[in-house]
Design an enzyme around this catalytic site. Structure first.
Site, mmCIF file in Angstrom:
data_model
loop_
_atom_site.group_PDB
_atom_site.id
_atom_site.type_symbol
_atom_site.label_atom_id
_atom_site.label_comp_id
_atom_site.label_asym_id
_atom_site.label_seq_id
_atom_site.Cartn_x
_atom_site.Cartn_y
_atom_site.Cartn_z
ATOM 1 N N HIS A 154 0.827 -1.214 0.000
ATOM 2 C CA HIS A 154 0.000 0.000 0.000
ATOM 3 C C HIS A 154 0.864 1.269 0.000
ATOM 4 O O HIS A 154 0.415 2.330 0.439
ATOM 5 C CB HIS A 154 -0.948 0.031 1.212
ATOM 6 C CG HIS A 154 -1.765 -1.201 1.373
ATOM 7 N ND1 HIS A 154 -2.926 -1.426 0.665
ATOM 8 C CD2 HIS A 154 -1.568 -2.310 2.153
ATOM 9 C CE1 HIS A 154 -3.431 -2.595 1.006
ATOM 10 N NE2 HIS A 154 -2.621 -3.143 1.892
ATOM 11 N N SER A 275 15.420 21.106 -16.286
ATOM 12 C CA SER A 275 14.282 21.989 -16.537
ATOM 13 C C SER A 275 14.762 23.228 -17.273
ATOM 14 O O SER A 275 15.862 23.732 -17.032
ATOM 15 C CB SER A 275 13.636 22.389 -15.210
ATOM 16 O OG SER A 275 12.764 23.486 -15.376
ATOM 17 N N LYS A 281 16.581 21.330 -11.032
ATOM 18 C CA LYS A 281 15.868 20.102 -11.341
ATOM 19 C C LYS A 281 16.765 19.060 -12.026
ATOM 20 O O LYS A 281 17.588 19.369 -12.870
ATOM 21 C CB LYS A 281 14.675 20.385 -12.266
ATOM 22 C CG LYS A 281 13.574 21.186 -11.633
ATOM 23 C CD LYS A 281 12.846 20.427 -10.535
ATOM 24 C CE LYS A 281 12.050 19.248 -11.072
ATOM 25 N NZ LYS A 281 10.970 19.667 -12.003
ATOM 26 N N GLU A 288 10.330 7.916 -16.785
ATOM 27 C CA GLU A 288 8.996 8.441 -17.074
ATOM 28 C C GLU A 288 8.563 8.097 -18.496
ATOM 29 O O GLU A 288 7.386 7.792 -18.754
ATOM 30 C CB GLU A 288 8.977 9.956 -16.859
ATOM 31 C CG GLU A 288 9.072 10.343 -15.385
ATOM 32 C CD GLU A 288 9.133 11.851 -15.174
ATOM 33 O OE1 GLU A 288 9.043 12.598 -16.172
ATOM 34 O OE2 GLU A 288 9.271 12.277 -14.011
#
Length: 438
Positions: A154, A275, A281, A288
Protein backbone atom coordinates in the site's frame (compact mmCIF):
# COMPACT_ATOMS: atom_id res chain seq x y z
CA UNK A 1 3.99 -2.54 -61.72
CA UNK A 2 1.16 -4.30 -59.89
CA UNK A 3 0.86 -8.01 -59.18
CA UNK A 4 -2.80 -7.87 -60.19
CA UNK A 5 -5.08 -5.97 -62.58
CA UNK A 6 -5.85 -8.20 -65.56
CA UNK A 7 -9.60 -8.08 -64.99
CA UNK A 8 -9.71 -4.32 -64.37
CA UNK A 9 -10.66 -1.75 -67.02
CA UNK A 10 -10.02 1.42 -65.02
CA UNK A 11 -6.88 2.58 -63.26
CA UNK A 12 -6.82 2.59 -59.52
CA UNK A 13 -7.71 5.96 -58.05
CA UNK A 14 -4.62 7.75 -56.73
CA UNK A 15 -6.26 8.21 -53.33
CA UNK A 16 -7.06 4.49 -53.23
CA UNK A 17 -3.54 3.66 -54.39
CA UNK A 18 -2.00 5.58 -51.50
CA UNK A 19 -4.55 4.22 -49.02
CA UNK A 20 -3.87 0.65 -50.16
CA UNK A 21 -0.08 0.90 -50.19
CA UNK A 22 1.89 -0.76 -47.40
CA UNK A 23 5.46 -0.41 -48.62
CA UNK A 24 6.13 2.50 -46.25
CA UNK A 25 6.16 0.03 -43.38
CA UNK A 26 6.37 -3.49 -44.84
CA UNK A 27 9.73 -2.64 -46.46
CA UNK A 28 11.18 -3.88 -43.15
CA UNK A 29 10.38 -7.37 -44.42
CA UNK A 30 12.76 -7.20 -47.41
CA UNK A 31 15.21 -9.78 -45.99
CA UNK A 32 12.44 -12.20 -45.13
CA UNK A 33 10.79 -11.68 -48.52
CA UNK A 34 14.00 -12.56 -50.36
CA UNK A 35 14.66 -15.52 -48.06
CA UNK A 36 11.11 -16.84 -48.41
CA UNK A 37 11.18 -16.38 -52.18
CA UNK A 38 14.52 -18.18 -52.44
CA UNK A 39 13.16 -21.15 -50.50
CA UNK A 40 10.08 -21.16 -52.73
CA UNK A 41 12.26 -21.21 -55.85
CA UNK A 42 14.35 -24.10 -54.53
CA UNK A 43 11.16 -26.03 -53.86
CA UNK A 44 9.74 -25.26 -57.33
CA UNK A 45 12.94 -26.62 -58.84
CA UNK A 46 12.91 -29.74 -56.64
CA UNK A 47 9.29 -30.31 -57.69
CA UNK A 48 10.15 -30.06 -61.41
CA UNK A 49 8.21 -26.82 -61.90
CA UNK A 50 11.35 -24.76 -62.64
CA UNK A 51 14.45 -26.04 -64.41
CA UNK A 52 17.96 -25.61 -63.01
CA UNK A 53 18.81 -22.65 -65.22
CA UNK A 54 15.64 -20.81 -64.22
CA UNK A 55 16.27 -21.58 -60.57
CA UNK A 56 19.87 -20.33 -60.70
CA UNK A 57 18.90 -17.14 -62.56
CA UNK A 58 16.15 -16.28 -60.07
CA UNK A 59 18.30 -17.05 -57.03
CA UNK A 60 21.16 -14.93 -58.36
CA UNK A 61 18.75 -12.11 -59.10
CA UNK A 62 17.23 -12.26 -55.60
CA UNK A 63 20.68 -12.37 -54.02
CA UNK A 64 21.82 -9.32 -55.99
CA UNK A 65 18.69 -7.39 -54.95
CA UNK A 66 19.30 -8.20 -51.29
CA UNK A 67 22.95 -7.20 -51.54
CA UNK A 68 22.14 -3.93 -53.27
CA UNK A 69 19.45 -3.00 -50.73
CA UNK A 70 21.82 -3.64 -47.85
CA UNK A 71 24.67 -1.72 -49.46
CA UNK A 72 22.38 1.23 -50.22
CA UNK A 73 22.82 0.93 -53.97
CA UNK A 74 19.15 -0.03 -54.37
CA UNK A 75 16.73 2.19 -52.44
CA UNK A 76 13.30 0.77 -51.77
CA UNK A 77 10.85 2.88 -53.75
CA UNK A 78 7.72 3.84 -51.82
CA UNK A 79 5.76 4.22 -55.06
CA UNK A 80 5.33 0.43 -55.21
CA UNK A 81 2.30 -1.16 -53.57
CA UNK A 82 4.29 -3.33 -51.17
CA UNK A 83 7.71 -4.89 -50.63
CA UNK A 84 6.67 -8.04 -52.52
CA UNK A 85 5.87 -6.03 -55.64
CA UNK A 86 9.13 -4.08 -55.34
CA UNK A 87 11.26 -7.25 -55.08
CA UNK A 88 9.50 -9.01 -57.94
CA UNK A 89 9.55 -5.94 -60.21
CA UNK A 90 13.28 -5.47 -59.68
CA UNK A 91 13.89 -9.16 -60.27
CA UNK A 92 12.16 -8.95 -63.65
CA UNK A 93 14.20 -5.86 -64.53
CA UNK A 94 17.39 -7.77 -63.80
CA UNK A 95 16.74 -11.21 -65.29
CA UNK A 96 13.84 -10.67 -67.69
CA UNK A 97 10.82 -12.90 -68.15
CA UNK A 98 12.26 -15.71 -66.01
CA UNK A 99 11.60 -13.45 -63.05
CA UNK A 100 7.88 -13.66 -63.81
CA UNK A 101 7.97 -17.33 -62.83
CA UNK A 102 8.90 -16.54 -59.22
CA UNK A 103 5.30 -16.34 -58.04
CA UNK A 104 4.26 -19.71 -59.48
CA UNK A 105 2.24 -21.70 -56.94
CA UNK A 106 2.19 -18.86 -54.43
CA UNK A 107 -0.12 -16.04 -53.33
CA UNK A 108 0.73 -12.81 -51.60
CA UNK A 109 -1.45 -14.15 -48.80
CA UNK A 110 0.92 -16.98 -47.88
CA UNK A 111 3.92 -14.89 -48.92
CA UNK A 112 3.23 -12.08 -46.45
CA UNK A 113 2.27 -14.58 -43.74
CA UNK A 114 5.60 -16.40 -43.99
CA UNK A 115 7.54 -13.12 -44.20
CA UNK A 116 5.90 -11.76 -41.07
CA UNK A 117 6.27 -15.05 -39.19
CA UNK A 118 10.00 -15.18 -39.90
CA UNK A 119 10.39 -11.54 -38.92
CA UNK A 120 8.37 -12.02 -35.72
CA UNK A 121 10.31 -15.15 -34.82
CA UNK A 122 13.65 -13.36 -35.11
CA UNK A 123 12.37 -10.20 -33.41
CA UNK A 124 10.98 -12.14 -30.46
CA UNK A 125 14.35 -13.84 -30.04
CA UNK A 126 16.07 -10.46 -30.00
CA UNK A 127 13.64 -9.12 -27.40
CA UNK A 128 14.26 -12.22 -25.27
CA UNK A 129 18.00 -11.46 -25.44
CA UNK A 130 17.33 -7.87 -24.30
CA UNK A 131 15.24 -9.22 -21.42
CA UNK A 132 18.17 -11.44 -20.41
CA UNK A 133 20.51 -8.44 -20.52
CA UNK A 134 18.25 -6.47 -18.19
CA UNK A 135 18.02 -9.45 -15.87
CA UNK A 136 21.80 -9.54 -15.57
CA UNK A 137 21.93 -5.79 -14.91
CA UNK A 138 19.31 -6.09 -12.15
CA UNK A 139 21.12 -9.04 -10.58
CA UNK A 140 24.51 -7.32 -10.67
CA UNK A 141 23.14 -4.05 -9.27
CA UNK A 142 21.43 -5.96 -6.49
CA UNK A 143 24.49 -8.01 -5.58
CA UNK A 144 26.69 -4.91 -5.57
CA UNK A 145 24.24 -3.07 -3.29
CA UNK A 146 22.84 -5.73 -0.97
CA UNK A 147 21.71 -3.21 1.65
CA UNK A 148 18.73 -3.12 3.99
CA UNK A 149 15.71 -1.25 2.71
CA UNK A 150 12.00 -1.03 3.48
CA UNK A 151 9.62 -3.34 1.68
CA UNK A 152 6.23 -1.76 1.01
CA UNK A 153 2.59 -2.69 0.80
CA UNK A 154 0.00 0.00 0.00
CA UNK A 155 3.08 2.23 -0.46
CA UNK A 156 3.49 2.08 3.32
CA UNK A 157 6.62 0.68 4.95
CA UNK A 158 5.88 -2.92 5.79
CA UNK A 159 8.83 -5.25 6.42
CA UNK A 160 12.57 -5.12 6.01
CA UNK A 161 14.08 -6.55 2.81
CA UNK A 162 17.28 -5.92 0.90
CA UNK A 163 17.85 -3.95 -2.26
CA UNK A 164 19.04 -7.15 -3.92
CA UNK A 165 15.82 -8.94 -2.97
CA UNK A 166 13.78 -6.09 -4.44
CA UNK A 167 15.75 -6.17 -7.70
CA UNK A 168 15.38 -9.94 -7.92
CA UNK A 169 11.59 -9.56 -7.81
CA UNK A 170 11.86 -7.84 -11.19
CA UNK A 171 14.40 -10.44 -12.31
CA UNK A 172 11.75 -13.11 -11.74
CA UNK A 173 9.07 -11.11 -13.53
CA UNK A 174 11.37 -10.85 -16.53
CA UNK A 175 12.11 -14.57 -16.34
CA UNK A 176 8.42 -15.24 -16.96
CA UNK A 177 8.43 -12.65 -19.74
CA UNK A 178 11.27 -14.50 -21.43
CA UNK A 179 9.39 -17.79 -21.15
CA UNK A 180 6.33 -16.19 -22.76
CA UNK A 181 8.44 -14.99 -25.69
CA UNK A 182 10.11 -18.37 -26.20
CA UNK A 183 6.75 -20.13 -25.94
CA UNK A 184 5.29 -17.76 -28.54
CA UNK A 185 8.20 -18.54 -30.87
CA UNK A 186 7.58 -22.26 -30.44
CA UNK A 187 3.86 -21.93 -31.18
CA UNK A 188 4.25 -19.71 -34.27
CA UNK A 189 7.00 -21.84 -35.78
CA UNK A 190 4.87 -23.49 -38.50
CA UNK A 191 5.19 -22.46 -42.12
CA UNK A 192 2.23 -21.01 -44.06
CA UNK A 193 4.16 -20.99 -47.35
CA UNK A 194 2.33 -23.14 -49.91
CA UNK A 195 -1.14 -22.34 -48.55
CA UNK A 196 -1.73 -20.12 -51.57
CA UNK A 197 -4.56 -17.64 -51.29
CA UNK A 198 -6.56 -19.95 -49.00
CA UNK A 199 -6.89 -23.39 -50.62
CA UNK A 200 -3.41 -24.33 -51.76
CA UNK A 201 -2.42 -24.75 -55.40
CA UNK A 202 -2.93 -27.26 -58.17
CA UNK A 203 0.84 -27.47 -58.63
CA UNK A 204 2.44 -30.52 -57.03
CA UNK A 205 4.55 -28.58 -54.55
CA UNK A 206 6.43 -29.82 -51.48
CA UNK A 207 5.61 -27.64 -48.50
CA UNK A 208 7.87 -29.66 -46.20
CA UNK A 209 10.92 -28.52 -48.19
CA UNK A 210 10.22 -24.80 -47.75
CA UNK A 211 9.29 -25.30 -44.10
CA UNK A 212 12.62 -27.03 -43.43
CA UNK A 213 14.71 -24.53 -45.38
CA UNK A 214 13.12 -21.60 -43.55
CA UNK A 215 13.64 -23.16 -40.12
CA UNK A 216 10.03 -24.02 -39.33
CA UNK A 217 9.07 -27.18 -37.45
CA UNK A 218 6.45 -28.13 -40.04
CA UNK A 219 3.95 -26.67 -42.51
CA UNK A 220 0.65 -25.45 -41.03
CA UNK A 221 -2.11 -28.05 -41.06
CA UNK A 222 -4.86 -25.91 -42.58
CA UNK A 223 -4.43 -23.56 -45.54
CA UNK A 224 -7.23 -21.18 -44.54
CA UNK A 225 -5.84 -20.88 -41.03
CA UNK A 226 -2.33 -20.48 -42.40
CA UNK A 227 -3.08 -17.34 -44.40
CA UNK A 228 -5.50 -15.74 -41.93
CA UNK A 229 -3.69 -16.50 -38.66
CA UNK A 230 -2.34 -13.50 -36.81
CA UNK A 231 -2.48 -15.17 -33.40
CA UNK A 232 1.30 -14.99 -33.30
CA UNK A 233 1.20 -11.20 -33.64
CA UNK A 234 -1.41 -10.97 -30.88
CA UNK A 235 0.54 -13.31 -28.61
CA UNK A 236 3.76 -11.36 -29.04
CA UNK A 237 1.96 -8.05 -28.55
CA UNK A 238 0.54 -9.50 -25.34
CA UNK A 239 4.00 -10.59 -24.22
CA UNK A 240 5.38 -7.13 -25.11
CA UNK A 241 2.56 -5.51 -23.12
CA UNK A 242 3.33 -7.58 -20.03
CA UNK A 243 7.03 -6.71 -20.35
CA UNK A 244 6.13 -3.04 -20.56
CA UNK A 245 3.84 -3.37 -17.54
CA UNK A 246 6.77 -4.78 -15.56
CA UNK A 247 9.10 -2.04 -16.81
CA UNK A 248 6.48 0.57 -15.94
CA UNK A 249 6.21 -0.71 -12.36
CA UNK A 250 9.99 -0.61 -12.06
CA UNK A 251 10.01 2.89 -13.57
CA UNK A 252 7.43 4.07 -11.06
CA UNK A 253 9.57 2.86 -8.18
CA UNK A 254 12.72 4.45 -9.59
CA UNK A 255 10.86 7.75 -10.02
CA UNK A 256 9.73 7.62 -6.39
CA UNK A 257 13.10 6.45 -5.09
CA UNK A 258 14.96 9.24 -6.91
CA UNK A 259 12.72 11.96 -5.43
CA UNK A 260 13.88 14.18 -2.59
CA UNK A 261 11.27 12.52 -0.39
CA UNK A 262 12.95 9.10 -0.73
CA UNK A 263 16.51 9.62 -1.96
CA UNK A 264 17.04 5.86 -2.18
CA UNK A 265 18.73 6.13 -5.59
CA UNK A 266 20.41 8.82 -7.66
CA UNK A 267 19.93 8.72 -11.41
CA UNK A 268 23.02 9.19 -13.53
CA UNK A 269 23.23 12.37 -15.62
CA UNK A 270 23.28 10.24 -18.78
CA UNK A 271 19.70 9.15 -18.18
CA UNK A 272 18.26 12.33 -16.68
CA UNK A 273 17.21 15.72 -18.01
CA UNK A 274 16.81 19.21 -16.56
CA UNK A 275 14.28 21.99 -16.54
CA UNK A 276 14.24 24.96 -18.89
CA UNK A 277 13.25 27.26 -16.00
CA UNK A 278 14.27 25.57 -12.72
CA UNK A 279 18.06 25.13 -12.57
CA UNK A 280 17.99 22.74 -9.61
CA UNK A 281 15.87 20.10 -11.34
CA UNK A 282 17.16 16.63 -12.28
CA UNK A 283 14.26 14.77 -13.82
CA UNK A 284 14.04 10.96 -14.19
CA UNK A 285 12.78 11.31 -17.76
CA UNK A 286 14.10 7.96 -18.98
CA UNK A 287 11.94 6.12 -16.45
CA UNK A 288 9.00 8.44 -17.07
CA UNK A 289 9.16 7.80 -20.82
CA UNK A 290 9.21 4.04 -20.31
CA UNK A 291 6.17 4.40 -18.06
CA UNK A 292 4.46 6.57 -20.67
CA UNK A 293 5.28 4.35 -23.65
CA UNK A 294 3.64 1.39 -21.95
CA UNK A 295 0.26 2.70 -23.05
CA UNK A 296 1.49 2.80 -26.63
CA UNK A 297 2.20 -0.95 -26.59
CA UNK A 298 -1.12 -1.68 -24.88
CA UNK A 299 -2.75 0.31 -27.68
CA UNK A 300 -1.12 -1.87 -30.33
CA UNK A 301 -2.48 -5.01 -28.67
CA UNK A 302 -6.00 -3.60 -28.34
CA UNK A 303 -5.91 -2.32 -31.91
CA UNK A 304 -4.98 -5.75 -33.28
CA UNK A 305 -7.54 -7.57 -31.13
CA UNK A 306 -10.19 -5.18 -32.44
CA UNK A 307 -9.02 -5.59 -36.04
CA UNK A 308 -9.12 -9.38 -35.91
CA UNK A 309 -12.32 -9.91 -33.95
CA UNK A 310 -14.78 -9.56 -36.85
CA UNK A 311 -12.83 -10.93 -39.82
CA UNK A 312 -14.36 -13.92 -41.65
CA UNK A 313 -12.03 -16.54 -43.10
CA UNK A 314 -9.73 -16.31 -44.87
CA UNK A 315 -7.47 -13.32 -45.69
CA UNK A 316 -8.94 -9.81 -45.60
CA UNK A 317 -7.13 -6.52 -46.25
CA UNK A 318 -7.87 -5.45 -42.66
CA UNK A 319 -4.97 -7.71 -41.71
CA UNK A 320 -2.53 -5.30 -43.37
CA UNK A 321 -2.91 -3.29 -40.14
CA UNK A 322 -0.88 -5.94 -38.28
CA UNK A 323 2.54 -4.69 -39.32
CA UNK A 324 2.46 -1.07 -38.20
CA UNK A 325 1.13 -2.11 -34.80
CA UNK A 326 3.65 -4.92 -34.41
CA UNK A 327 6.64 -2.91 -35.64
CA UNK A 328 5.86 0.04 -33.39
CA UNK A 329 5.35 -2.15 -30.32
CA UNK A 330 8.54 -4.06 -31.11
CA UNK A 331 10.57 -0.86 -31.45
CA UNK A 332 9.08 0.53 -28.24
CA UNK A 333 9.69 -2.52 -26.07
CA UNK A 334 13.21 -2.97 -27.46
CA UNK A 335 14.15 0.65 -26.80
CA UNK A 336 12.59 0.53 -23.33
CA UNK A 337 14.58 -2.56 -22.36
CA UNK A 338 17.81 -0.98 -23.58
CA UNK A 339 17.10 2.28 -21.77
CA UNK A 340 16.26 0.47 -18.55
CA UNK A 341 19.56 -1.41 -18.73
CA UNK A 342 21.33 1.94 -18.88
CA UNK A 343 19.27 3.49 -16.09
CA UNK A 344 19.82 0.59 -13.67
CA UNK A 345 23.49 0.01 -14.45
CA UNK A 346 24.46 3.66 -13.93
CA UNK A 347 22.29 4.70 -10.98
CA UNK A 348 23.74 5.08 -7.48
CA UNK A 349 22.09 3.29 -4.55
CA UNK A 350 22.02 5.35 -1.35
CA UNK A 351 22.62 2.87 1.47
CA UNK A 352 22.32 5.28 4.39
CA UNK A 353 19.00 6.76 3.30
CA UNK A 354 17.45 3.34 2.90
CA UNK A 355 18.70 2.32 6.34
CA UNK A 356 17.19 5.45 7.89
CA UNK A 357 13.86 4.64 6.24
CA UNK A 358 13.99 1.14 7.71
CA UNK A 359 14.63 2.47 11.20
CA UNK A 360 11.83 5.01 10.96
CA UNK A 361 9.23 2.59 9.69
CA UNK A 362 8.62 0.15 12.60
CA UNK A 363 9.49 -2.65 10.18
CA UNK A 364 10.25 -5.03 13.06
CA UNK A 365 6.74 -4.83 14.51
CA UNK A 366 5.84 -8.22 13.04
CA UNK A 367 8.90 -9.70 14.73
CA UNK A 368 7.76 -8.29 18.08
CA UNK A 369 4.54 -10.26 17.65
CA UNK A 370 6.49 -13.35 16.55
CA UNK A 371 8.67 -13.05 19.66
CA UNK A 372 5.61 -13.15 21.91
CA UNK A 373 4.16 -16.11 19.97
CA UNK A 374 7.43 -17.96 20.56
CA UNK A 375 6.91 -17.26 24.30
CA UNK A 376 3.46 -18.87 24.21
CA UNK A 377 1.09 -15.93 23.52
CA UNK A 378 -1.63 -16.49 20.85
CA UNK A 379 -0.79 -14.60 17.67
CA UNK A 380 -3.93 -12.44 17.71
CA UNK A 381 -3.06 -11.22 21.21
CA UNK A 382 0.58 -10.76 20.22
CA UNK A 383 -0.52 -8.71 17.21
CA UNK A 384 -2.49 -6.39 19.50
CA UNK A 385 0.43 -5.96 21.93
CA UNK A 386 2.81 -5.15 19.06
CA UNK A 387 0.38 -2.53 17.75
CA UNK A 388 0.20 -0.92 21.18
CA UNK A 389 4.01 -0.76 21.30
CA UNK A 390 4.06 0.92 17.86
CA UNK A 391 1.57 3.50 19.12
CA UNK A 392 3.78 4.04 22.20
CA UNK A 393 6.82 4.63 19.96
CA UNK A 394 4.93 7.00 17.68
CA UNK A 395 4.03 9.15 20.69
CA UNK A 396 7.67 9.12 21.82
CA UNK A 397 8.92 9.65 18.26
CA UNK A 398 11.36 6.76 18.50
CA UNK A 399 11.98 3.34 16.96
CA UNK A 400 10.83 0.10 18.60
CA UNK A 401 14.39 -1.05 19.17
CA UNK A 402 15.15 2.21 21.00
CA UNK A 403 12.70 1.75 23.90
CA UNK A 404 13.84 0.09 27.13
CA UNK A 405 13.04 -3.40 28.39
CA UNK A 406 10.95 -1.79 31.13
CA UNK A 407 8.83 -0.11 28.48
CA UNK A 408 8.37 -3.43 26.68
CA UNK A 409 7.23 -5.02 29.94
CA UNK A 410 4.47 -2.42 30.33
CA UNK A 411 2.71 -4.34 27.55
CA UNK A 412 3.74 -7.92 28.42
CA UNK A 413 5.77 -9.61 31.12
CA UNK A 414 6.96 -12.12 28.50
CA UNK A 415 9.53 -9.66 27.16
CA UNK A 416 13.14 -10.34 28.20
CA UNK A 417 16.52 -8.92 27.24
CA UNK A 418 16.66 -11.18 24.15
CA UNK A 419 13.91 -9.11 22.49
CA UNK A 420 16.55 -6.66 21.25
CA UNK A 421 18.51 -9.37 19.46
CA UNK A 422 15.29 -10.85 18.09
CA UNK A 423 14.14 -7.58 16.48
CA UNK A 424 17.55 -6.47 15.19
CA UNK A 425 17.09 -5.89 11.47
CA UNK A 426 20.19 -7.77 10.37
CA UNK A 427 19.14 -10.73 12.54
CA UNK A 428 15.62 -10.62 11.17
CA UNK A 429 16.95 -11.26 7.67
CA UNK A 430 19.06 -14.20 8.84
CA UNK A 431 16.19 -16.03 10.52
CA UNK A 432 14.26 -18.90 8.98
CA UNK A 433 12.70 -18.27 5.61
CA UNK A 434 14.05 -14.71 5.54
CA UNK A 435 17.52 -15.99 4.66
CA UNK A 436 16.41 -16.15 1.02
CA UNK A 437 16.23 -12.36 1.09
CA UNK A 438 19.96 -12.03 1.68
Amino acid sequence: MKLWGGRFEKKENKIMEDFNSSIRFDKRLYKEDVKGSSAHVNMLSASGILNEVEKDDILKGLSSILGDIESGELVIDDSYEDIHTFIEANLIKRIGDTGKKLHTGRSRNDQVAVDLKMFARNAAGEVAALVESLQEVLKTKGEDNNYLMPGYTHLQRAQVVTFKFHMMAYYNMLQRDKKRLLNAIDILNESPLGCGALAGTTYDIQRELTAKELGFKKPVDNFMDGVSDRDFVLELLSAFSIIMMHLSRLSEELILWSSQEFKFVTMDDEFSTGSSIMPQKKNPDAAELVRGKTGRVYGALMSMLTTMKGIPLAYNKDMQEDKEQFFDALDTVSASLEIMCGVISTMKVNKDNMRKAVKAGFLNATEVADYLVNKGMPFRDAHKVSGQIVLHCEKKDCAIEDITLEEFKIYSSLFEEDIFEFIDYDNILKKGIKKEIL
